[in-house]
Design an enzyme around this catalytic site. Structure first.
Site, PDB file in Angstrom:
ATOM      1  N   LEU A 206      37.041  43.425  31.125  1.00  0.00           N
ATOM      2  CA  LEU A 206      37.494  42.232  30.416  1.00  0.00           C
ATOM      3  C   LEU A 206      36.298  41.395  29.957  1.00  0.00           C
ATOM      4  O   LEU A 206      36.300  40.823  28.865  1.00  0.00           O
ATOM      5  CB  LEU A 206      38.413  41.393  31.312  1.00  0.00           C
TER       6      LEU A 206
ATOM      7  N   ASP B  86      26.289  38.760  35.669  1.00  0.00           N
ATOM      8  CA  ASP B  86      26.948  39.843  36.401  1.00  0.00           C
ATOM      9  C   ASP B  86      25.954  40.398  37.409  1.00  0.00           C
ATOM     10  O   ASP B  86      24.779  40.000  37.431  1.00  0.00           O
ATOM     11  CB  ASP B  86      27.397  40.936  35.386  1.00  0.00           C
TER      12      ASP B  86
ATOM     13  N   ASP C 283      25.329  36.369  41.087  1.00  0.00           N
ATOM     14  CA  ASP C 283      26.428  36.520  42.051  1.00  0.00           C
ATOM     15  C   ASP C 283      27.319  35.287  41.915  1.00  0.00           C
ATOM     16  O   ASP C 283      26.873  34.163  42.174  1.00  0.00           O
ATOM     17  CB  ASP C 283      25.844  36.629  43.462  1.00  0.00           C
TER      18      ASP C 283
ATOM     19  N   CYS D  89      35.413  36.212  34.737  1.00  0.00           N
ATOM     20  CA  CYS D  89      36.290  37.361  34.974  1.00  0.00           C
ATOM     21  C   CYS D  89      35.564  38.360  35.873  1.00  0.00           C
ATOM     22  O   CYS D  89      35.583  39.563  35.604  1.00  0.00           O
ATOM     23  CB  CYS D  89      36.774  37.977  33.665  1.00  0.00           C
TER      24      CYS D  89
ATOM     25  N   SER E 276      45.784  36.757  37.906  1.00  0.00           N
ATOM     26  CA  SER E 276      46.494  38.036  37.783  1.00  0.00           C
ATOM     27  C   SER E 276      47.967  37.710  37.944  1.00  0.00           C
ATOM     28  O   SER E 276      48.318  36.726  38.623  1.00  0.00           O
ATOM     29  CB  SER E 276      46.079  38.980  38.909  1.00  0.00           C
TER      30      SER E 276
ATOM     31  N   TYR F 205      44.650  39.605  47.956  1.00  0.00           N
ATOM     32  CA  TYR F 205      44.371  39.480  46.516  1.00  0.00           C
ATOM     33  C   TYR F 205      45.363  38.512  45.866  1.00  0.00           C
ATOM     34  O   TYR F 205      44.988  37.656  45.065  1.00  0.00           O
ATOM     35  CB  TYR F 205      44.457  40.868  45.880  1.00  0.00           C
TER      36      TYR F 205
ATOM     37  N   THR G 104      40.919  49.296  31.454  1.00  0.00           N
ATOM     38  CA  THR G 104      39.495  49.074  31.199  1.00  0.00           C
ATOM     39  C   THR G 104      38.738  50.383  31.368  1.00  0.00           C
ATOM     40  O   THR G 104      39.189  51.290  32.085  1.00  0.00           O
ATOM     41  CB  THR G 104      38.909  48.013  32.165  1.00  0.00           C
TER      42      THR G 104
HETATM   43  N1  LIG Z   1      42.092  45.021  34.518  1.00  0.00           N
HETATM   44  C1  LIG Z   1      43.260  44.561  34.949  1.00  0.00           C
HETATM   45  O1  LIG Z   1      44.320  45.196  34.791  1.00  0.00           O
HETATM   46  C2  LIG Z   1      43.340  43.216  35.612  1.00  0.00           C
HETATM   47  C3  LIG Z   1      44.621  42.723  35.910  1.00  0.00           C
HETATM   48  C4  LIG Z   1      44.726  41.483  36.529  1.00  0.00           C
HETATM   49  C5  LIG Z   1      43.592  40.778  36.860  1.00  0.00           C
HETATM   50  N2  LIG Z   1      42.364  41.294  36.582  1.00  0.00           N
HETATM   51  C6  LIG Z   1      41.209  40.507  37.001  1.00  0.00           C
HETATM   52  O2  LIG Z   1      40.283  40.393  35.939  1.00  0.00           O
HETATM   53  C7  LIG Z   1      38.959  40.376  36.449  1.00  0.00           C
HETATM   54  C8  LIG Z   1      38.137  41.434  35.739  1.00  0.00           C
HETATM   55  O3  LIG Z   1      38.777  42.682  35.852  1.00  0.00           O
HETATM   56  P1  LIG Z   1      38.184  43.992  35.155  1.00  0.00           P
HETATM   57  O4  LIG Z   1      39.308  44.935  35.031  1.00  0.00           O
HETATM   58  O5  LIG Z   1      37.378  43.607  33.965  1.00  0.00           O
HETATM   59  O6  LIG Z   1      37.231  44.505  36.325  1.00  0.00           O
HETATM   60  P2  LIG Z   1      35.835  45.269  36.239  1.00  0.00           P
HETATM   61  O7  LIG Z   1      35.625  45.880  37.568  1.00  0.00           O
HETATM   62  O8  LIG Z   1      35.781  46.137  35.022  1.00  0.00           O
HETATM   63  O9  LIG Z   1      34.780  44.087  36.021  1.00  0.00           O
HETATM   64  C9  LIG Z   1      34.437  43.205  37.038  1.00  0.00           C
HETATM   65  C10 LIG Z   1      32.986  42.800  36.815  1.00  0.00           C
HETATM   66  O10 LIG Z   1      32.638  41.844  37.818  1.00  0.00           O
HETATM   67  C11 LIG Z   1      31.323  42.153  38.261  1.00  0.00           C
HETATM   68  N3  LIG Z   1      31.132  41.570  39.590  1.00  0.00           N
HETATM   69  C12 LIG Z   1      31.526  42.054  40.796  1.00  0.00           C
HETATM   70  N4  LIG Z   1      31.166  41.210  41.770  1.00  0.00           N
HETATM   71  C13 LIG Z   1      30.536  40.169  41.164  1.00  0.00           C
HETATM   72  C14 LIG Z   1      29.925  38.972  41.630  1.00  0.00           C
HETATM   73  N5  LIG Z   1      29.912  38.661  42.945  1.00  0.00           N
HETATM   74  N6  LIG Z   1      29.371  38.123  40.739  1.00  0.00           N
HETATM   75  C15 LIG Z   1      29.377  38.415  39.409  1.00  0.00           C
HETATM   76  N7  LIG Z   1      29.929  39.533  38.899  1.00  0.00           N
HETATM   77  C16 LIG Z   1      30.499  40.394  39.774  1.00  0.00           C
HETATM   78  C17 LIG Z   1      31.252  43.679  38.240  1.00  0.00           C
HETATM   79  O11 LIG Z   1      29.904  44.129  38.229  1.00  0.00           O
HETATM   80  C18 LIG Z   1      32.005  43.978  36.950  1.00  0.00           C
HETATM   81  O12 LIG Z   1      31.124  44.002  35.840  1.00  0.00           O
HETATM   82  C19 LIG Z   1      39.080  40.540  37.966  1.00  0.00           C
HETATM   83  O13 LIG Z   1      39.053  39.284  38.586  1.00  0.00           O
HETATM   84  C20 LIG Z   1      40.454  41.176  38.123  1.00  0.00           C
HETATM   85  O14 LIG Z   1      41.018  40.872  39.376  1.00  0.00           O
HETATM   86  C21 LIG Z   1      42.212  42.492  35.968  1.00  0.00           C
END
Ligand SMILES: NC(=O)c1ccc[n+]([C@@H]2O[C@H](COP(=O)([O-])OP(=O)(O)OC[C@H]3O[C@@H](n4cnc5c(N)ncnc54)[C@H](O)[C@@H]3O)[C@@H](O)[C@H]2O)c1
Length: 255
Positions: free
Chosen positions: A17, A36, A57, A83, A148, A161, A196
């Protein structure tokens, strides 16, 4: 608010995202800082787009402040999108063997998803508050959080979660109210299931499972649909204190 000419941070900006959001804001003419922990993907985005990457972080004050300082050096900081992901614990509240869920499964998930989101929210708010208003209504910028639909209808095994994401939903209106004298809006996106690149080949199976359960359109969402919503939130000055579901009308079943 116009995207062109502002600076923005995207925490979790190399993720599915996040990366779509970085691309959308960059295409719109913003100076973007990708915050990130994934150095390889961050540097690749720097090389491709000319955006800045800062190893960040989300849960660390020092780290988030460094990303914010980088963004402030590029132009007026008006947008923070968070995100980021991280480890999440889960399981049944009481397991089949009768033992309760481990306490640290809960506390670690709250730390990585809720406390870290609060950390970004508070630091971004204070930084945006220092900017000059960009209009005669005293508007300074906008913060976008990511929850979410599991924060509303968590599935079996998702309690930590769901609690963390529900916490983000709860912060949205009060943050918007707190920040209203400063002219800073706060909105939250609650995605359903977004396909994704991180899922890799498993994505096909996920889509085959979730797609038919989505009322319309019958597929998972795409990261660009999240990024389009972020851009719309940025541009619409009247959208404030709201959580927007992005889920094709999906409601998670119990499991
Ligand atoms: N993809 C979905 O279907 C979905 C649905 C509901 C909610 N979400 C939420 O959206 C957000 C992003 O989801 P996504 O699918 O893009 O996940 P993703 O795993 O593709 O991306 C998450 C990113 O966060 C980074 N990250 C991890 N720990 C970190 C930290 N401590 N500080 C900074 N960056 C950090 C990772 O390196 C990664 O680049 C999450 O919070 C997830 O819970 C996603």
């Amino acid at each position: 608010m116009q995207i062109a000419g502002i600076s923005a941070i995207v925490v979790g900006g190399t993720g599915g995202l996040g990366q779509a959001t970085v691309r959308r804001l960059h295409e719109g003419g913003a100076k973007v800082v990708v915050a990130d922990v994934n150095d390889e993907a961050g540097k690749a985005l720097e090389d491709e787009l000319g955006v800045r990457y800062v190893n960040t972080d989300a849960g660390s004050e020092e780290s988030v402040l460094a990303a914010i300082a980088e963004a402030e050096s590029l132009g007026p900081l008006r947008v923070s999108v968070d995100c980021h992901g991280g480890p999440a614990g889960g399981g049944r509240l009481v397991g089949k063997d009768g033992s309760p869920m481990a306490l640290d499964a809960f506390t670690k998930t709250i730390q990585s998803y809720l406390t870290s989101s609060f950390n970004v929210l508070r630091l971004a708010a204070a930084a945006i508050a220092k900017q000059e208003p960009f209009n005669d209504e005293g508007s300074r910028g906008v913060i976008v959080q990511t929850a979410s639909i599991a924060g509303v209808e968590g599935q079996i095994g998702q309690l930590p979660y769901s609690a963390a994401k529900g916490g983000i939903l709860g912060m949205t209106l009060v943050a918007a109210r707190d920040l209203s004298p400063l002219g800073i809006r706060v909105n939250t996106i609650a995605p359903g299931t977004i396909l994704t690149p991180a899922y890799g080949k498993a994505g096909d199976q996920l889509e085959a499972y979730w797609g038919p359960q989505v009322p319309h359109p019958k597929r998972m969402g795409r990261p660009v649909e999240y990024a389009t919503l972020v851009a719309s939130i940025v541009e619409n000055d009247y959208l404030n204190g709201e959580t927007i579901r992005l889920d094709g009308a999906l409601r998670f079943p119990p499991k």
